[in-house]
Design an enzyme around this catalytic site. Structure first.
Site, PDB file in Angstrom:
ATOM      1  N   LYS A 212       9.354  -5.359  -5.776  1.00 51.67           N
ATOM      2  CA  LYS A 212       8.356  -5.505  -6.837  1.00 51.67           C
ATOM      3  C   LYS A 212       7.351  -4.366  -6.686  1.00 51.67           C
ATOM      4  O   LYS A 212       6.476  -4.391  -5.825  1.00 51.67           O
ATOM      5  CB  LYS A 212       7.640  -6.865  -6.735  1.00 51.67           C
ATOM      6  N   GLY A 265      -0.485  -2.668   0.954  1.00 48.83           N
ATOM      7  CA  GLY A 265      -1.466  -2.972  -0.081  1.00 48.83           C
ATOM      8  C   GLY A 265      -2.739  -3.465   0.572  1.00 48.83           C
ATOM      9  O   GLY A 265      -3.023  -3.127   1.732  1.00 48.83           O
ATOM     10  N   SER A 266      -3.477  -4.276  -0.142  1.00 38.12           N
ATOM     11  CA  SER A 266      -4.790  -4.658   0.379  1.00 38.12           C
ATOM     12  C   SER A 266      -4.691  -5.803   1.394  1.00 38.12           C
ATOM     13  O   SER A 266      -3.773  -6.628   1.353  1.00 38.12           O
ATOM     14  CB  SER A 266      -5.712  -5.035  -0.779  1.00 38.12           C
ATOM     15  N   THR A 267      -5.665  -5.836   2.272  1.00 39.03           N
ATOM     16  CA  THR A 267      -5.697  -6.816   3.353  1.00 39.03           C
ATOM     17  C   THR A 267      -5.721  -8.241   2.801  1.00 39.03           C
ATOM     18  O   THR A 267      -5.010  -9.130   3.288  1.00 39.03           O
ATOM     19  CB  THR A 267      -6.953  -6.555   4.219  1.00 39.03           C
ATOM     20  N   VAL A 269      -4.603  -9.486  -0.012  1.00 38.29           N
ATOM     21  CA  VAL A 269      -3.309  -9.949  -0.547  1.00 38.29           C
ATOM     22  C   VAL A 269      -2.352 -10.250   0.606  1.00 38.29           C
ATOM     23  O   VAL A 269      -1.659 -11.275   0.597  1.00 38.29           O
ATOM     24  CB  VAL A 269      -2.706  -8.902  -1.517  1.00 38.29           C
ATOM     25  N   GLU A 293       1.138  -3.190   6.014  1.00 37.33           N
ATOM     26  CA  GLU A 293       0.188  -2.103   6.277  1.00 37.33           C
ATOM     27  C   GLU A 293      -0.881  -2.226   5.206  1.00 37.33           C
ATOM     28  O   GLU A 293      -0.578  -2.165   4.017  1.00 37.33           O
ATOM     29  CB  GLU A 293       0.895  -0.751   6.222  1.00 37.33           C
ATOM     30  N   CYS A 327      -5.016   5.298   1.930  1.00 35.15           N
ATOM     31  CA  CYS A 327      -5.472   4.286   2.888  1.00 35.15           C
ATOM     32  C   CYS A 327      -6.139   4.970   4.073  1.00 35.15           C
ATOM     33  O   CYS A 327      -6.948   4.372   4.761  1.00 35.15           O
ATOM     34  CB  CYS A 327      -4.303   3.447   3.338  1.00 35.15           C
ATOM     35  N   GLU A 425     -13.909  -1.406   2.484  1.00 36.52           N
ATOM     36  CA  GLU A 425     -13.057  -0.389   1.862  1.00 36.52           C
ATOM     37  C   GLU A 425     -13.426  -0.259   0.385  1.00 36.52           C
ATOM     38  O   GLU A 425     -13.510  -1.262  -0.322  1.00 36.52           O
ATOM     39  CB  GLU A 425     -11.582  -0.800   1.977  1.00 36.52           C
TER      40      GLU A 425
HETATM   41  P1  NAD Z   1      -2.739  -4.353  -3.895  1.00 33.03           P
HETATM   42  O1  NAD Z   1      -2.900  -5.237  -2.714  1.00 33.03           O
HETATM   43  O2  NAD Z   1      -3.561  -4.602  -5.089  1.00 33.03           O
HETATM   44  O3  NAD Z   1      -1.216  -4.379  -4.400  1.00 33.03           O
HETATM   45  C1  NAD Z   1      -0.120  -4.179  -3.521  1.00 33.03           C
HETATM   46  C2  NAD Z   1       1.081  -4.939  -4.057  1.00 33.03           C
HETATM   47  O4  NAD Z   1       0.802  -6.346  -3.987  1.00 33.03           O
HETATM   48  C3  NAD Z   1       1.382  -4.633  -5.523  1.00 33.03           C
HETATM   49  O5  NAD Z   1       2.771  -4.614  -5.715  1.00 33.03           O
HETATM   50  C4  NAD Z   1       0.749  -5.796  -6.249  1.00 33.03           C
HETATM   51  O6  NAD Z   1       1.380  -6.092  -7.465  1.00 33.03           O
HETATM   52  C5  NAD Z   1       0.929  -6.923  -5.271  1.00 33.03           C
HETATM   53  N1  NAD Z   1      -0.096  -7.964  -5.427  1.00 33.03           N
HETATM   54  C6  NAD Z   1      -1.345  -7.836  -5.914  1.00 33.03           C
HETATM   55  N2  NAD Z   1      -1.977  -9.030  -5.905  1.00 33.03           N
HETATM   56  C7  NAD Z   1      -1.110  -9.913  -5.399  1.00 33.03           C
HETATM   57  C8  NAD Z   1      -1.175 -11.298  -5.118  1.00 33.03           C
HETATM   58  N3  NAD Z   1      -2.276 -12.007  -5.357  1.00 33.03           N
HETATM   59  N4  NAD Z   1      -0.100 -11.887  -4.577  1.00 33.03           N
HETATM   60  C9  NAD Z   1       1.002 -11.180  -4.305  1.00 33.03           C
HETATM   61  N5  NAD Z   1       1.137  -9.865  -4.548  1.00 33.03           N
HETATM   62  C10 NAD Z   1       0.092  -9.236  -5.089  1.00 33.03           C
HETATM   63  O7  NAD Z   1      -2.931  -2.863  -3.345  1.00 33.03           O
HETATM   64  P2  NAD Z   1      -2.972  -1.494  -4.173  1.00 33.03           P
HETATM   65  O8  NAD Z   1      -4.235  -1.451  -4.949  1.00 33.03           O
HETATM   66  O9  NAD Z   1      -1.689  -1.247  -4.863  1.00 33.03           O
HETATM   67  O10 NAD Z   1      -3.040  -0.452  -2.975  1.00 33.03           O
HETATM   68  C11 NAD Z   1      -4.254  -0.131  -2.344  1.00 33.03           C
HETATM   69  C12 NAD Z   1      -4.387  -0.846  -1.022  1.00 33.03           C
HETATM   70  O11 NAD Z   1      -3.264  -0.541  -0.216  1.00 33.03           O
HETATM   71  C13 NAD Z   1      -5.595  -0.385  -0.241  1.00 33.03           C
HETATM   72  O12 NAD Z   1      -6.197  -1.486   0.378  1.00 33.03           O
HETATM   73  C14 NAD Z   1      -5.001   0.571   0.785  1.00 33.03           C
HETATM   74  O13 NAD Z   1      -5.769   0.736   1.944  1.00 33.03           O
HETATM   75  C15 NAD Z   1      -3.695  -0.082   1.060  1.00 33.03           C
HETATM   76  N6  NAD Z   1      -2.724   0.859   1.600  1.00 33.03           N
HETATM   77  C16 NAD Z   1      -2.452   0.807   2.931  1.00 33.03           C
HETATM   78  C17 NAD Z   1      -1.551   1.700   3.499  1.00 33.03           C
HETATM   79  C18 NAD Z   1      -1.250   1.654   4.964  1.00 33.03           C
HETATM   80  O14 NAD Z   1      -0.300   2.277   5.394  1.00 33.03           O
HETATM   81  N7  NAD Z   1      -2.021   0.924   5.749  1.00 33.03           N
HETATM   82  C19 NAD Z   1      -0.925   2.645   2.684  1.00 33.03           C
HETATM   83  C20 NAD Z   1      -1.218   2.664   1.326  1.00 33.03           C
HETATM   84  C21 NAD Z   1      -2.115   1.755   0.785  1.00 33.03           C
END
Ligand code: NAD
Length: 543
Positions: A212, A265-267, A269, A293, A327, A425
């Site tokens: 997804k 993605g975000s912590t 989630v 991550e 990130c 963040e």
């Molecule tokens: P996000 O958490 O909004 O989304 C990530 C994924 O989760 C997407 O596919 C999204 O559709 C899905 N998602 C969103 N809400 C959800 C929910 N309630 N339930 C289930 N799935 C859900 O993150 P983003 O805005 O796409 O990315 C930015 C974040 O990712 C930042 O916090 C960044 O620090 C982090 N990030 C971390 C790394 C790492 O290696 N540590 C790398 C890249 C990005």
């Protein structure tokens, strides 16, 4: 059929193309960008190799020209989700039992296609859909993804070669089995390479996957998927399920066959998915592997002995490239007063001169932030700094969302190193600087370590070796990727395996063997060539 112990090709990092004036790559990329900007792509779900449309269409827009629609994606629904799980189970039978080298060949071919015929398409899609400059797209969508695909094969080979010792008459073996069930890959908007890596890393190890992608990375994700199809990925091995995470993820996480989550993605989630998994434990066939991550609040700390110019350059590149939406982007900086005095004026002038705009104009250093919600969050943070006593906006601070979601690169200073902008963040082009008295160095290291819940990346600048040693010790757990005299961004696959602990995730280091290990369940086999036939041990006999 092949009877051979194979050597996989030795990986090397994909060279980064320069896109200089008059270069052939620049001409090709501009043409691809124009083509992608003109078309309106319709993105379906792909289940078991079949295109599936649901009719619930969502638009994908250009962040720097948000009225420009690049395409629409079909949101998957419960029926599609159920079919995806079945398709993954069906495909698993053949994929999991195939020689691993045949699986590897699919991804090595994908890497080669991306290095050649697909490079411009994926770079252009990343520029148009995520507002990356040519250079940022090249190091992400082309080079990093190529590296992931080539290096993961090399790391898998190393893992499979790790075998136990055997005693005389016995042959011990380790069989790295794929997991029983499917992997859910939930990918972020900010890196086309991460989006491509999360589903394929698990698939390489013999698993089948439901992918997804992020709503805000859909165009590049779709082209990545088509590339994998061209590379020969069998139907059903990775099922492409566009839609919104909060709607779709529960349908998979609640399934008894849910075997692994590969998340970036975000912590917040990730925590919610972990909690949901915990609540579901009784219904699963195995304990799901949770690899996440997540966020960061990445720091630069400059000792009085630091090279001032190196610190200033690290702030500009580390905080503002790709609009601070890495990130790993530097977002809190601690500078010794004597160093700050030498860089302050020039740094502010440099930041104020950075060009921000449409990434189709190659002279822009930055594009737009990803969406309205991000734009609003950044505007609110800037307003908060404006209103907080002891804080000052020293560079940038302007936002303009009329054409695109543009936020000027912003540098804020704060007297109090504990303010929210030094802890949370923001994920945008905003960096907050605390200037400390030179004598407070050791105390500052304690502040850096304790201020934020995250621990992803961090950098120390110093020429004094003792200071580097002290910082490395004091900040040992404050960053999973720690830089000495370098900016905290730009990790390269195979060179700086990436990931952090604390609230930044499970630290499973994307682009390394550690990551691949999470997607296998080891089986130990002991074969005894001539088994004993008498149950009595010698000690049982008295004479
Ligand atoms: P996000 O958490 O909004 O989304 C990530 C994924 O989760 C997407 O596919 C999204 O559709 C899905 N998602 C969103 N809400 C959800 C929910 N309630 N339930 C289930 N799935 C859900 O993150 P983003 O805005 O796409 O990315 C930015 C974040 O990712 C930042 O916090 C960044 O620090 C982090 N990030 C971390 C790394 C790492 O290696 N540590 C790398 C890249 C990005």
């Amino acid at each position: 059929m092949l009877d051979a112990a194979l050597n996989v090709p030795t990986p090397v990092n994909e060279p980064v193309l320069g896109y200089g004036p008059g270069s052939p790559e620049k001409a090709r990329l501009k043409a691809a960008l124009e083509r992608i900007s003109k078309e309106t792509v319709e993105i379906p779900c792909v289940i078991g190799g079949e295109r599936v449309t649901t009719g619930r269409l969502e638009p994908v827009v250009m962040p720097h020209r948000h009225r420009h629609v690049l395409g629409h994606f079909h949101c998957a629904d419960a029926d599609v989700a159920e079919r995806a799980v079945r398709a993954a189970a069906d495909a698993r039978r053949e994929w999991a039992t195939m020689r691993w080298e045949d699986r590897a060949a699919v991804f090595l071919r994908a890497a080669e296609l991306l290095a050649t015929t697909w490079r411009d398409t994926l770079n252009a899609a990343t520029m148009a859909g995520q507002s990356k400059t040519a250079h940022q797209a090249e190091i992400d969508a082309a080079c990093e993804l190529i590296d992931f695909w080539r290096f993961n094969v090399h790391f898998a080979d190393q893992l499979y070669r790790q075998q136990p010792i055997s005693s005389p008459g016995v042959w011990n073996q380790t069989d790295l089995r794929p997991l029983e069930g499917f992997t859910l890959a939930l990918t972020p908007f900010n890196f086309t390479a991460i989006a491509g890596n999360l589903p394929t890393a698990s698939a390489l190890m013999g698993n089948t996957v439901i992918w997804k992608p992020s709503e805000s990375q859909m165009v590049a994700a779709w082209h990545t998927y088509r590339l994998l199809e061209e590379a020969g990925l069998p139907p059903g091995v990775i099922n492409f399920v566009p839609g919104f995470g909060h709607e779709l993820a529960p349908m998979f996480v609640d399934h008894p066959d849910f075997a692994a989550l590969h998340f970036t993605g975000s912590t917040e989630v990730f925590r919610s998915l972990w909690k949901r998994t915990a609540a579901n434990l009784d219904r699963y066939k195995s304990f799901p592997r949770l690899v996440g991550e997540t966020g960061g609040k990445d720091f630069i700390v400059a000792h009085p002995s630091a090279d001032p110019q190196a610190v200033a350059t690290a702030i500009v590149r580390g905080a503002f490239e790709f609009q601070g939406q890495k990130c790993s982007a530097a977002s809190r900086v601690y500078v010794a007063r004597s160093v700050w005095a030498q860089i302050e004026d020039e740094l502010i002038a440099t930041i104020d001169a950075l060009k921000v705009g449409d990434v189709a104009d190659f002279s822009n250093f930055m594009g737009a932030v990803i969406k309205q919600a991000a734009f609003d969050r950044h505007a609110a943070a800037i307003a908060e700094a404006r209103e907080t006593p002891g804080m000052a906006i020293r560079a940038g601070g302007q936002t303009d969302g009329r054409e695109g979601w543009f936020v000027r690169p912003t540098l804020i200073t704060t007297d109090d190193p504990g303010v929210r902008l030094m802890r949370d963040e923001l994920f945008g082009p905003i960096v907050t600087v605390h200037v400390y008295p030179d004598a407070a160095w050791s105390e500052m290291l304690r502040v850096v370590d304790a201020t934020s819940p995250y621990a992803l990346t961090g950098a120390v600048f110093a020429r004094d070796r003792g200071a580097i040693v002290e910082a490395s010790g004091a900040l040992r757990h404050a960053a999973g990727n720690f830089y000495v005299n370098d900016k905290p961004t730009g990790a390269v696959v195979g060179q700086q395996p990436f990931g952090g602990a604390r609230a930044s995730g499970t630290d499973d280091k994307a682009g390394s063997a550690l990551n691949l290990l999470r997607f296998v369940a080891a089986r130990t086999i002991k074969e005894t060539f001539v088994p004993p036939t008498d149950w009595r041990y010698p000690f049982l006999r008295e004479a």
